[in-house]
Design an enzyme around this catalytic site. Sequence first.
Site, mmCIF file in Angstrom:
data_model
loop_
_atom_site.group_PDB
_atom_site.id
_atom_site.type_symbol
_atom_site.label_atom_id
_atom_site.label_comp_id
_atom_site.label_asym_id
_atom_site.label_seq_id
_atom_site.Cartn_x
_atom_site.Cartn_y
_atom_site.Cartn_z
ATOM 1 N N ASP A 64 0.931 -1.184 -0.081
ATOM 2 C CA ASP A 64 -0.015 -0.034 0.090
ATOM 3 C C ASP A 64 0.722 1.258 0.031
ATOM 4 O OD1 ASP A 64 -2.453 -1.425 0.162
ATOM 5 O OD2 ASP A 64 -2.484 -1.502 2.228
ATOM 6 N N TYR B 22 6.985 -8.331 8.790
ATOM 7 C CA TYR B 22 6.362 -6.895 8.881
ATOM 8 C C TYR B 22 6.635 -6.441 10.347
ATOM 9 C CZ TYR B 22 3.727 -7.707 4.664
ATOM 10 O OH TYR B 22 3.402 -8.060 3.112
ATOM 11 N N ASP C 64 -6.604 0.931 8.537
ATOM 12 C CA ASP C 64 -5.275 1.528 9.006
ATOM 13 C C ASP C 64 -5.486 2.951 9.175
ATOM 14 O OD1 ASP C 64 -5.667 2.699 6.549
ATOM 15 O OD2 ASP C 64 -4.137 1.753 5.320
ATOM 16 N N ARG D 141 -3.424 -5.102 8.309
ATOM 17 C CA ARG D 141 -4.527 -4.230 8.731
ATOM 18 C C ARG D 141 -5.543 -5.076 9.429
ATOM 19 N NH1 ARG D 141 -6.665 -1.533 3.676
ATOM 20 N NH2 ARG D 141 -5.586 -3.293 2.448
#
Length: 303
Positions: free
Chosen positions: A38, A66, A80, A179
């Site tokens: 994203d 992540y 988010d 998310r």
Amino acid sequence: MNGILPLWKERGMTSHDCVFKLRKILRTKKVGHTGTLDPGVEGVLPICIGQATRIAEYLTDAGKTYEAVISIGRTTTTEDAEGETVEQDSTTKKFTRTQLQEVLASLTGVIQQTPPMFSAVKVNGKRLYEYARKGEIVERPTRQVTIYALELLDDVELYEGQEITFPVRIACSKGTYIRTLAVQIGAALGYPAHMKELVRTASGTFTQENCFTLAQVAELMEAEQIDTCILPVEYALTDYPYIEIPSANEKEIFNGQVLPADALLKIHDKIVFGISGKAIAVYHAHPTKEGFMKPHKMFPTIE
């Protein structure tokens, strides 16, 4: 130009933006990314160039790591920090480190996720974000993903306040929405939540330490040193056994012929055949002819 460029995608750009810019920098059209990040996320984004685009799916399918900051107290339309508030809990919240770790443990392993409306998943031929932008909500397919590790990165013993944030490291399978995982963590704690920040620190065998920014790539291209940041195709095939092509099978493998299955395919889903360490073909078990194998990918002209 053939190989894999480990790019560090910076915030504010889409993955497609990176590909577009690299086509100009590298002066080649055959450039593809290996998994969407994203715009608000920075991190490792391996880029396939030339014939390496043939193995992009292997990199896309690889596990990812992540580091995220989870925010407890508010849910958003996008799950988010970019989205509009859907639900807000302004009460003072309190939970212990032990309680949080129990929640993280419960979400480790194989879990179910429903992709957010603001995502690139297709339903009836359209991306979910296309529906979301029009204010439409459609039924979304629940998918199974694997969280290999979910680690708390701070040393706080008691979390307390109207908004509580904490950092986590996630190692997961492809298709995982961090998310959505943030929302799931909040729900398990009994509060609305969203993902506040996210960085992808690894994609398969590629890590942050391997990566170059677009600016660095442009400088290397200008200095005619671009080869120093492009890794060979073989770098993405290290998960599979490598076999030096026997002289007796050289012609058959170069021509991509069906062959009797190698014994290694009983324990690996793919094997790599090559010459002097250079990959020529990736073979897998033949889907309809038991006891035989066929090419899954061929790249005989890579120098």
